[in-house]
Design a protein around this motif. Structure first.
Motif, PDB file in Angstrom:
ATOM      1  N   SER A  84       0.728  -1.137   0.263  1.00  0.00           N
ATOM      2  CA  SER A  84      -0.115   0.036  -0.045  1.00  0.00           C
ATOM      3  C   SER A  84       0.844   1.293   0.088  1.00  0.00           C
ATOM      4  O   SER A  84       1.776   1.113   0.448  1.00  0.00           O
ATOM      5  N   ALA A 159      -3.034  -4.546  -1.999  1.00  0.00           N
ATOM      6  CA  ALA A 159      -2.758  -3.180  -1.853  1.00  0.00           C
ATOM      7  C   ALA A 159      -4.034  -2.328  -2.114  1.00  0.00           C
ATOM      8  O   ALA A 159      -4.343  -1.317  -1.571  1.00  0.00           O
ATOM      9  N   ASP A 163      -5.243   0.471   0.413  1.00  0.00           N
ATOM     10  CA  ASP A 163      -5.260   1.733  -0.129  1.00  0.00           C
ATOM     11  C   ASP A 163      -6.704   2.582  -0.004  1.00  0.00           C
ATOM     12  O   ASP A 163      -6.936   3.785   0.551  1.00  0.00           O
ATOM     13  N   GLY A 437      -8.270   0.334  -4.971  1.00  0.00           N
ATOM     14  CA  GLY A 437      -7.513   1.391  -4.593  1.00  0.00           C
ATOM     15  C   GLY A 437      -7.889   2.663  -5.143  1.00  0.00           C
ATOM     16  O   GLY A 437      -7.142   3.576  -4.853  1.00  0.00           O
TER      17      GLY A 437
END
Length: 682
Positions: A84, A159, A163, A437
């Motif tokens: 992230s 990620a 995020d 994300g």
């Protein structure tokens, strides 16, 4: 947990959802100079491990067995694609939207399986059918749930999930799952996890903290359910949890304990905080109380926590919604009574039911309708909760939070998935996608509508968008003006502050006004004290009839506490369809980040590519990758918050000798840097 049917579903679902992986090959390290011939590119997936020893035999298709004891950031080939980059945002609590929601009492945790343990793509995939959680305003902790005896027991969140959660101020925990013996659990894996080295320390405690730090998430959820232990193992586990929390706290991370293993090393779910598990609670930051709780055991648990000098809201009362969702029978008054202080916090197990229970062919709109029902309640309006609804949605009991605290701020209401990809109102890819994300900070109160007439419907719509994959659609007969709350904010307004709205009327003649509040409501449940500012004559903004209006906050200064829109039909009570595609607040010209630095293809196999670059200077929201075709057309390929990405399935265009790719950095106000170009010869 003593819920074999849930475990069976979990394990069977993980196996059924496995994606076949291409032959594994390590990509070149992100900062290494590119080789003359890049290594073969492989699809990156979210990481998972066993503590140390691996199962007997060979892994199933698409499964890679790994040992956490041998992991290191320096040798992790997928770290750049899994880490992230969005820091955990600070958030605030505005005046509650209704009189039943409370601040400072019960919190909400969610245990969510976003995908299978193995074969869970690192950076999204080519489908819109995804659990795109958006109601972060009610969440305080997210657990990246999963793990199985045949794949791996320790999961690092991918990620995109981290995020999106961080952008909304929600910490994310990885999961350590030591399964029951009936589902393949082996006590040696528990012993591997808690073993000590020659100095008496627990080396895997340090490894877990190192993984969380490298991957950019916020700690660990510990779920030890493998039976057969003894008091010695219980003591080793307690020492492990104590050391893990100490190391985690130094990094600002958290440790949550699940009510399963007791201090004697046995697995005996208590459904309460008591003398058999309170030492683990004391060693951790909080504890998930197993589903077998009762009103009496939760009340006793709350008292015990306070006697130990702890906050009762550090206990999450488990609510299993995996099978029945909003139809789950829950003794809500045992957790969040309406006429007394809340007893404990709420721990939802598998709220992705809102997607999973829908039939094949479900659309993003279908999912969001079910998800809004889950988090907001039957009224679908947190400002007027339906007190007769047997499902007590979080919005009824828990005050929402916001992270909109600094200028510049912008949102195109992107949910992180879509049926197409739009840029300035134009479709630049007609491939369905998900990449959580990329999700914007979304309105926390969906949807609070204030009118003395008929209430229009408000929803996230995927049929058209200004940017990303969706817009906000308001439709209905506006027989009276209607105000739609958008954002609770803490934005400082100055003499040059402006608000931009990108919008479109699909049908009906509508007057649009910006609603701005420079103070909080006097009491919970009251509307923000809005001032209504007319939109000036609009200018054309792009394709599809979208327009952008810029409103100067003349006469307003200080702190902006809320933003919304007021819609008035200019043709009487006729059906209206109006879209909001973007909102931005800034003090002048938009700052544009510099171009990405040293982009390169680090691995390639046919039309499958891995790319990496160094970060741009300036504030970057995300990076976009486009392909420029021989006729000059630009086609969107991918976007990511990371400094590396993977694209698959590129094929040569007629007469094309090399694929031309353009990489850009995108700023907070969606301004793009100059492109940097890469070529991939066919």
């Amino acid at each position: 947990m003593n819920r074999p049917t849930r475990r069976a579903v979990l394990l069977a679902g993980a196996a059924a959802a496995l994606l076949p992986a291409p032959p594994a090959a390590a990509a070149a390290p992100t900062e290494a100079a590119p080789a003359a011939e890049p290594a073969p590119a492989s699809q990156p997936y979210a990481s998972y491990w066993y503590p140390d020893s691996l199962p007997a035999g060979t892994p199933g298709p698409g499964v890679t067995w790994r040992s956490l004891s041998t992991w290191s950031a320096a040798t992790d080939p997928d770290l750049a694609l899994n880490a992230s980059t969005v820091p955990l945002a600070r958030r605030f609590t505005p005046t509650p939207a209704n009189t039943t929601a409370r601040a400072g009492q019960a919190r909400v945790q969610a245990l969510v399986s976003f995908g299978p343990t193995s074969g869970n793509p690192s950076q999204g995939s080519a489908t819109a059918d995804y659990y795109a959680l958006t109601h972060w305003a009610y969440l305080d902790e997210l657990v990246f749930w999963g793990g199985s005896a045949g794949e791996g027991l320790i999961l690092a969140p991918n990620a995109p999930v981290v995020d999106a959660a961080h952008r909304h101020g929600v910490p994310v925990l990885g999961n350590v799952f030591l399964p029951p013996v009936a589902y393949g659990g082996q006590l040696r894996w528990t012993r591997d996890l808690v073993r000590r080295d020659a100095s008496g320390r627990h080396p895997l405690a340090a490894q877990l903290v190192a993984v969380a730090a490298a991957y950019g998430f916020d700690g660990w959820f510990l779920n030890a359910e493998t039976g057969g232990g003894d008091s010695a193992l219980g003591a080793d586990m307690l020492g492990f949890v104590t050391e893990l929390r100490t190391l985690a706290a130094a990094r600002g991370h958290r440790v949550t304990w699940y009510d399963a293993m007791t201090v004697d090393g046995q697995v005996a779910w208590q459904g309460a905080l008591d003398d058999r598990n309170q030492d683990f609670f004391q060693a951790a930051d909080d504890m998930f109380v197993d589903f077998r709780w009762s009103a009496e055991s939760l009340a006793s648990s709350a008292r015990t926590a306070e006697q130990l000098g702890r906050d009762r809201y550090e206990l999450w009362a488990g609510v299993d919604v995996e099978s029945s969702g909003t139809g789950t029978v829950v003794d809500w008054d045992a957790i969040v009574p309406s006429d007394a202080p809340h007893v404990t916090s709420i721990g939802f197990y598998r709220p992705e039911w809102t997607r999973d229970h829908l039939p094949a062919g479900r659309t993003p709109e279908d999912f969001h309708a079910a998800d809004d029902r889950f988090w907001t309640g039957r009224s679908l309006d947190p400002s007027r909760p339906d007190t007769g609804d047997v499902w007590r949605a979080p919005a009824v009991s828990v005050a929402d939070r916001s992270t909109v605290t600094a200028v510049p701020f912008a949102s195109v209401f992107n949910t992180g998935h879509g049926l197409r990809w739009y840029e300035d109102g134009e479709v630049t890819s007609d491939t369905p996608w998900n990449q959580l994300g990329l999700q914007d900070r979304l309105p926390s109160r969906r949807w609070a509508v204030r009118t003395e007439g008929r209430r229009p419907a408000v929803r996230l719509d995927f049929a058209d968008a200004w940017r990303g994959g969706n817009s906000v659609l308001v439709e209905g007969e506006l027989d009276r003006p209607a105000v739609v709350d958008l954002y609770a904010t803490r934005l400082t307004a100055g003499p040059h502050t402006v608000v931009e709205l990108t919008h479109r009327a699909d049908s009906g003649d509508v007057r649009v006004e910006l609603a701005v509040a420079t103070a909080e409501p006097e009491a919970a449940g009251q509307a923000p004290p809005y001032t209504y500012l007319p939109l000036p004559k609009v200018r054309a903004a792009g394709h599809g009839g979208w327009r952008t209006s810029t409103v100067r906050l003349t006469g307003l200064s200080g702190t902006l506490h809320a933003l919304g829109v007021r819609l008035t039909s200019l043709a009487g009570s006729v059906p209206v369809r109006w879209r909001l595609g973007g909102l931005a607040v800034h003090d002048g010209e938009a700052a544009t980040p510099s171009a990405p630095v040293r982009p390169r293809i680090t691995a390639a196999r046919g039309g499958d590519l891995r790319l990496a670059w160094r970060p741009s200077r300036g504030a970057v929201r995300h990076y976009t990758l486009h392909r420029v075709l021989p006729d000059g057309a630009r086609r969107f390929l991918a976007a990511t918050c990371q400094h590396a990405c993977f694209v698959a399935g590129l094929t040569p265009a007629p007469g094309e000798r090399a694929a031309r790719l353009e990489l850009r950095a995108v700023g907070e106000l969606y301004t793009s840097s100059a492109p940097v170009t890469l070529t991939h010869p066919w």
